[in-house]
Motif scaffolding. Sequence first.
Motif, PDB file in Angstrom:
ATOM      1  N   ASP A 202      43.681  50.155  50.549  1.00 40.72           N
ATOM      2  CA  ASP A 202      44.332  50.213  49.240  1.00 40.72           C
ATOM      3  C   ASP A 202      43.407  49.689  48.141  1.00 40.72           C
ATOM      4  O   ASP A 202      42.382  49.049  48.390  1.00 40.72           O
ATOM      5  CB  ASP A 202      45.646  49.429  49.248  1.00 40.72           C
ATOM      6  CG  ASP A 202      45.459  47.961  49.602  1.00 40.72           C
ATOM      7  OD1 ASP A 202      44.730  47.260  48.882  1.00 40.72           O
ATOM      8  OD2 ASP A 202      46.048  47.509  50.607  1.00 40.72           O
ATOM      9  N   ALA A 203      43.801  49.970  46.897  1.00 42.27           N
ATOM     10  CA  ALA A 203      42.964  49.633  45.742  1.00 42.27           C
ATOM     11  C   ALA A 203      42.741  48.138  45.602  1.00 42.27           C
ATOM     12  O   ALA A 203      41.646  47.689  45.243  1.00 42.27           O
ATOM     13  CB  ALA A 203      43.594  50.192  44.463  1.00 42.27           C
ATOM     14  N   THR A 204      43.776  47.322  45.895  1.00 38.10           N
ATOM     15  CA  THR A 204      43.643  45.873  45.755  1.00 38.10           C
ATOM     16  C   THR A 204      42.606  45.322  46.724  1.00 38.10           C
ATOM     17  O   THR A 204      41.782  44.473  46.355  1.00 38.10           O
ATOM     18  CB  THR A 204      44.998  45.192  45.994  1.00 38.10           C
ATOM     19  OG1 THR A 204      45.939  45.656  45.025  1.00 38.10           O
ATOM     20  CG2 THR A 204      44.868  43.672  45.875  1.00 38.10           C
ATOM     21  N   THR A 205      42.617  45.804  47.960  1.00 40.63           N
ATOM     22  CA  THR A 205      41.630  45.354  48.944  1.00 40.63           C
ATOM     23  C   THR A 205      40.227  45.757  48.523  1.00 40.63           C
ATOM     24  O   THR A 205      39.273  44.985  48.665  1.00 40.63           O
ATOM     25  CB  THR A 205      41.948  45.947  50.324  1.00 40.63           C
ATOM     26  OG1 THR A 205      43.258  45.529  50.730  1.00 40.63           O
ATOM     27  CG2 THR A 205      40.937  45.488  51.371  1.00 40.63           C
ATOM     28  N   ARG A 206      40.102  46.954  47.986  1.00 42.69           N
ATOM     29  CA  ARG A 206      38.782  47.393  47.516  1.00 42.69           C
ATOM     30  C   ARG A 206      38.295  46.509  46.366  1.00 42.69           C
ATOM     31  O   ARG A 206      37.123  46.118  46.329  1.00 42.69           O
ATOM     32  CB  ARG A 206      38.846  48.857  47.068  1.00 42.69           C
ATOM     33  CG  ARG A 206      39.151  49.826  48.192  1.00 42.69           C
ATOM     34  CD  ARG A 206      39.042  51.275  47.730  1.00 42.69           C
ATOM     35  NE  ARG A 206      39.579  52.191  48.728  1.00 42.69           N
ATOM     36  CZ  ARG A 206      39.463  53.511  48.688  1.00 42.69           C
ATOM     37  NH1 ARG A 206      38.823  54.079  47.678  1.00 42.69           N
ATOM     38  NH2 ARG A 206      39.990  54.270  49.637  1.00 42.69           N
ATOM     39  N   GLU A 207      39.185  46.199  45.433  1.00 41.14           N
ATOM     40  CA  GLU A 207      38.807  45.311  44.329  1.00 41.14           C
ATOM     41  C   GLU A 207      38.323  43.968  44.851  1.00 41.14           C
ATOM     42  O   GLU A 207      37.333  43.409  44.359  1.00 41.14           O
ATOM     43  CB  GLU A 207      40.001  45.091  43.405  1.00 41.14           C
ATOM     44  CG  GLU A 207      40.333  46.242  42.484  1.00 41.14           C
ATOM     45  CD  GLU A 207      41.466  45.895  41.548  1.00 41.14           C
ATOM     46  OE1 GLU A 207      41.186  45.555  40.379  1.00 41.14           O
ATOM     47  OE2 GLU A 207      42.633  45.945  41.983  1.00 41.14           O
ATOM     48  N   ASP A 208      39.034  43.412  45.850  1.00 36.63           N
ATOM     49  CA  ASP A 208      38.641  42.117  46.414  1.00 36.63           C
ATOM     50  C   ASP A 208      37.241  42.174  47.023  1.00 36.63           C
ATOM     51  O   ASP A 208      36.432  41.251  46.859  1.00 36.63           O
ATOM     52  CB  ASP A 208      39.654  41.679  47.487  1.00 36.63           C
ATOM     53  CG  ASP A 208      41.011  41.345  46.898  1.00 36.63           C
ATOM     54  OD1 ASP A 208      41.080  41.111  45.668  1.00 36.63           O
ATOM     55  OD2 ASP A 208      41.998  41.316  47.651  1.00 36.63           O
ATOM     56  N   LEU A 209      36.945  43.270  47.735  1.00 31.84           N
ATOM     57  CA  LEU A 209      35.626  43.402  48.350  1.00 31.84           C
ATOM     58  C   LEU A 209      34.538  43.534  47.287  1.00 31.84           C
ATOM     59  O   LEU A 209      33.466  42.933  47.401  1.00 31.84           O
ATOM     60  CB  LEU A 209      35.598  44.609  49.283  1.00 31.84           C
ATOM     61  CG  LEU A 209      36.360  44.444  50.603  1.00 31.84           C
ATOM     62  CD1 LEU A 209      36.395  45.769  51.349  1.00 31.84           C
ATOM     63  CD2 LEU A 209      35.725  43.364  51.475  1.00 31.84           C
ATOM     64  N   PHE A 210      34.815  44.320  46.246  1.00 31.79           N
ATOM     65  CA  PHE A 210      33.835  44.459  45.166  1.00 31.79           C
ATOM     66  C   PHE A 210      33.557  43.109  44.503  1.00 31.79           C
ATOM     67  O   PHE A 210      32.401  42.752  44.243  1.00 31.79           O
ATOM     68  CB  PHE A 210      34.350  45.451  44.114  1.00 31.79           C
ATOM     69  CG  PHE A 210      34.300  46.888  44.542  1.00 31.79           C
ATOM     70  CD1 PHE A 210      33.171  47.412  45.149  1.00 31.79           C
ATOM     71  CD2 PHE A 210      35.384  47.736  44.320  1.00 31.79           C
ATOM     72  CE1 PHE A 210      33.113  48.742  45.544  1.00 31.79           C
ATOM     73  CE2 PHE A 210      35.334  49.076  44.697  1.00 31.79           C
ATOM     74  CZ  PHE A 210      34.202  49.573  45.312  1.00 31.79           C
ATOM     75  N   ARG A 211      34.624  42.355  44.206  1.00 35.39           N
ATOM     76  CA  ARG A 211      34.439  41.049  43.556  1.00 35.39           C
ATOM     77  C   ARG A 211      33.630  40.111  44.448  1.00 35.39           C
ATOM     78  O   ARG A 211      32.759  39.374  43.971  1.00 35.39           O
ATOM     79  CB  ARG A 211      35.795  40.419  43.229  1.00 35.39           C
ATOM     80  CG  ARG A 211      36.466  40.963  41.997  1.00 35.39           C
ATOM     81  CD  ARG A 211      37.578  40.040  41.537  1.00 35.39           C
ATOM     82  NE  ARG A 211      38.632  39.940  42.525  1.00 35.39           N
ATOM     83  CZ  ARG A 211      39.756  40.665  42.495  1.00 35.39           C
ATOM     84  NH1 ARG A 211      39.950  41.542  41.530  1.00 35.39           N
ATOM     85  NH2 ARG A 211      40.682  40.523  43.421  1.00 35.39           N
ATOM     86  N   ARG A 212      33.925  40.140  45.741  1.00 36.26           N
ATOM     87  CA  ARG A 212      33.226  39.247  46.661  1.00 36.26           C
ATOM     88  C   ARG A 212      31.742  39.579  46.735  1.00 36.26           C
ATOM     89  O   ARG A 212      30.890  38.696  46.728  1.00 36.26           O
ATOM     90  CB  ARG A 212      33.861  39.321  48.038  1.00 36.26           C
ATOM     91  CG  ARG A 212      33.169  38.432  49.052  1.00 36.26           C
ATOM     92  CD  ARG A 212      34.062  38.134  50.229  1.00 36.26           C
ATOM     93  NE  ARG A 212      33.377  37.251  51.161  1.00 36.26           N
ATOM     94  CZ  ARG A 212      33.200  35.962  50.972  1.00 36.26           C
ATOM     95  NH1 ARG A 212      33.661  35.396  49.861  1.00 36.26           N
ATOM     96  NH2 ARG A 212      32.577  35.209  51.854  1.00 36.26           N
ATOM     97  N   LEU A 213      31.431  40.860  46.773  1.00 40.56           N
ATOM     98  CA  LEU A 213      30.025  41.247  46.819  1.00 40.56           C
ATOM     99  C   LEU A 213      29.295  40.853  45.543  1.00 40.56           C
ATOM    100  O   LEU A 213      28.138  40.430  45.578  1.00 40.56           O
ATOM    101  CB  LEU A 213      29.904  42.754  47.055  1.00 40.56           C
ATOM    102  CG  LEU A 213      30.220  43.247  48.462  1.00 40.56           C
ATOM    103  CD1 LEU A 213      30.097  44.758  48.538  1.00 40.56           C
ATOM    104  CD2 LEU A 213      29.312  42.587  49.495  1.00 40.56           C
ATOM    105  N   ARG A 214      29.972  40.997  44.406  1.00 40.52           N
ATOM    106  CA  ARG A 214      29.336  40.615  43.138  1.00 40.52           C
ATOM    107  C   ARG A 214      28.998  39.129  43.094  1.00 40.52           C
ATOM    108  O   ARG A 214      28.043  38.720  42.429  1.00 40.52           O
ATOM    109  CB  ARG A 214      30.231  40.991  41.965  1.00 40.52           C
ATOM    110  CG  ARG A 214      30.024  42.411  41.479  1.00 40.52           C
ATOM    111  CD  ARG A 214      30.842  42.686  40.249  1.00 40.52           C
ATOM    112  NE  ARG A 214      32.110  43.328  40.541  1.00 40.52           N
ATOM    113  CZ  ARG A 214      33.280  42.922  40.080  1.00 40.52           C
ATOM    114  NH1 ARG A 214      33.382  41.858  39.307  1.00 40.52           N
ATOM    115  NH2 ARG A 214      34.379  43.586  40.377  1.00 40.52           N
ATOM    116  N   LEU A 215      29.787  38.300  43.774  1.00 38.62           N
ATOM    117  CA  LEU A 215      29.473  36.864  43.818  1.00 38.62           C
ATOM    118  C   LEU A 215      28.161  36.586  44.545  1.00 38.62           C
ATOM    119  O   LEU A 215      27.564  35.522  44.368  1.00 38.62           O
ATOM    120  CB  LEU A 215      30.606  36.100  44.517  1.00 38.62           C
ATOM    121  CG  LEU A 215      31.819  35.728  43.686  1.00 38.62           C
ATOM    122  CD1 LEU A 215      32.886  35.097  44.569  1.00 38.62           C
ATOM    123  CD2 LEU A 215      31.449  34.770  42.568  1.00 38.62           C
TER     124      LEU A 215
END
Length: 279
Positions: free
Chosen positions: A201-214
């Motif tokens: 789902d979109a929320t899980t994808r957002e979480d992964l993107f944010r984590r990688l950006r960190l």
Amino acid sequence: MTPIADAASRLQRPEHTGENRCTPCTILNVLIAATTAAVLATVSVTLGTLSFLVALLAIYLRGYLVPGTPRITRRYFPAPLLRAFGKQPSSSGVTISDLEGANEALAAVGILAPASDATYRLASGFREEWRDRIRAVRSRDVTPEEVATLFDADEIDRYGETSFVLGKNKSLRWNSRAALVADVAAGELLRSAFDDWGSTDATTREDLFRRLRLLLDRCPRCDGPVATDEHHVDPCCQRPYTVVESFCRSCDEVLTAIDVPDTRAESWRELGVLEARSE
């Protein structure tokens, strides 16, 4: 500045007024002021009216009438009432168990690599491929269609350089163009890495993107060095939390900012969020 204006500025509490004004606190204090004025009005209508006007002035200038109101509302207001006013703490929706799972999943597909101090960092192969894609994306404009592809959305509307709405009801807003470029560049890499990406789902994808950006060590906009910082926030009517933020030291672009409940801030460090960097 007139004496009255000077006195008003001394009394004003900007941390609790203006855009920082807390609606539950204001309502509680107005009710207290009205109740007190009603009692005084039984003795003298003039006294009751005057006390109510003075109380309203105090609430306007200071945000509250009774000292300690922010702590009172945060501690004793029922959670449904706080949520009704948008005061539910922790906006990211990310839990520690989610992040532990994300670390294992990302490591399993070669995106993260364990560090010697039990933290995670970007694996060298993924890091280089991601950088190459970032350089290609930042040289042009990001299109709405590319953002729609990140989340497999059929409909998308753009409301600014970094703000979009998917399917008329899912709002997306990146901290900066650098953050948007990073996610667009990472999208196809994640899609090819995970067999079940299409069902995520979109929320899980957002979480992964944010984590990688960190975990980025170079800015997607200017290749400047990235720093990760945190600061404590103790807002009115919410539990205290820590904001974990990464930003470019050269161009000041914010890559990501995530709210973490205070009780979990140390766990984020233990998971390598703050110290993890590329090899």
